[in-house]
Scaffold this active site. Structure first.
Site, short mmCIF file in Angstrom:
data_model
loop_
_atom_site.label_atom_id
_atom_site.label_comp_id
_atom_site.label_asym_id
_atom_site.label_seq_id
_atom_site.Cartn_x
_atom_site.Cartn_y
_atom_site.Cartn_z
N HIS A 61 1.44 4.16 7.51
CA HIS A 61 1.57 4.75 6.17
C HIS A 61 2.20 6.14 6.27
O HIS A 61 2.28 6.73 7.34
CB HIS A 61 0.20 4.82 5.51
CG HIS A 61 -0.45 3.47 5.35
ND1 HIS A 61 -1.37 2.99 6.25
CD2 HIS A 61 -0.28 2.51 4.41
CE1 HIS A 61 -1.76 1.78 5.88
NE2 HIS A 61 -1.10 1.47 4.76
N ASP A 101 -0.61 7.56 10.03
CA ASP A 101 -1.47 6.77 10.91
C ASP A 101 -0.68 5.76 11.74
O ASP A 101 -1.26 4.83 12.30
CB ASP A 101 -2.53 6.04 10.09
CG ASP A 101 -1.92 5.14 9.01
OD1 ASP A 101 -0.68 4.98 8.99
OD2 ASP A 101 -2.68 4.57 8.20
N SER A 151 0.81 -1.22 0.00
CA SER A 151 0.00 0.00 0.00
C SER A 151 0.84 1.26 0.00
O SER A 151 0.43 2.30 -0.55
CB SER A 151 -0.94 0.01 1.21
OG SER A 151 -0.20 -0.06 2.42
#
Length: 240
Positions: free
Chosen positions: A194, A191, A18
């Site tokens: 990320h 967060d 991601s």
């Protein structure tokens, strides 16, 4: 007029999880690299949110089938896995990959790339970044889970990534170490896992230092506009 060769843009492939997938968001590190390489390379985002090195090893040959690595078509590849591999097995068994297997998977990825004509000097490993456990625990609780990653464990995977890179002869960007070297690393994270805008900038700046040596000699593709023959543009644009 004689038939002219197709215009080929070399490719830089960003392969990861991601953190790579999100890298084309505004101010993302992938978007910044693409901007620096405009008119020289296509920067291709092959980030797959939630994926680990075990799945990456299975997928990579399929991904490479769409890219011709002959004649320098693939100029560089970043391999950015570990953030999901390092998930705690007892809390997140689906994404977890044991440390030794992760190391072997990273080595296998370089072999797959080499078999497709992408030599080690075109490959850059990127380690997982550090984890800010309090922030990430809040995200986990919102999803109904206990804290499923620890910074110390992410560090073990980062070290394994660095060691695998050395054994494979590829360059490595050790984010886990670099982000914690000076000051408060939490500002690099949005967060706890990320990247924040500052974290994206950090990755872009450090990755560019590694890419620039490989790519700075690549030519600007197609002539500067002022050099196009305005009276007969075909003579400039259709042949070398």
């Amino acid at each position: 007029m004689s038939k002219c060769r197709a215009i080929v843009w070399p490719k830089v492939i960003l392969f990861g999880d991601s953190i790579t997938q999100f890298s084309f968001q505004p101010n993302g590190w992938g978007a910044e690299i693409a901007n620096k390489l405009a008119r020289k390379c296509d920067v291709v985002n092959r980030g797959l949110s939630g994926y680990n090195s075990r799945w990456a090893k299975i997928l990579l040959p399929r991904l490479l089938e769409t890219h011709d690595s002959s004649e320098g078509h693939i100029a560089a590849v970043t391999v950015f896995f570990g953030a999901n591999d390092s998930a705690l097995k007892e809390v997140n068994p689906q994404q977890h990959v044991p440390l030794q297997e992760y190391s072997e998977n990273m080595k296998e990825l370089t072999k797959i790339l080499a078999s497709a004509g992408v030599e080690p000097d075109k490959v850059i490993f990127i380690t997982p970044p550090p984890i800010h456990e309090p922030a990430w625990e809040k995200e986990c609780i919102l999803k109904g889970s206990a804290l499923n990653r620890l910074n110390a464990v992410a560090g073990q995977y980062a070290q394994a990534c660095v060691e695998a890179a050395g054994q494979c002869g590829v360059n490595v960007l050790d984010l886990w170490t670099l982000m914690q070297k000076d000051g408060d690393y939490t500002e690099y994270l949005s967060d706890g896992l990320h990247l924040s805008q500052k974290g994206n900038q950090f990755v872009s700046e450090h990755l560019w230092r590694l890419l620039q040596r490989r790519l700075e000699e690549l030519p600007f593709i197609l002539p500067y506009w002022a050099d196009v023959n305005a009276a007969s543009p075909e003579t400039t644009l259709l042949c070398d």
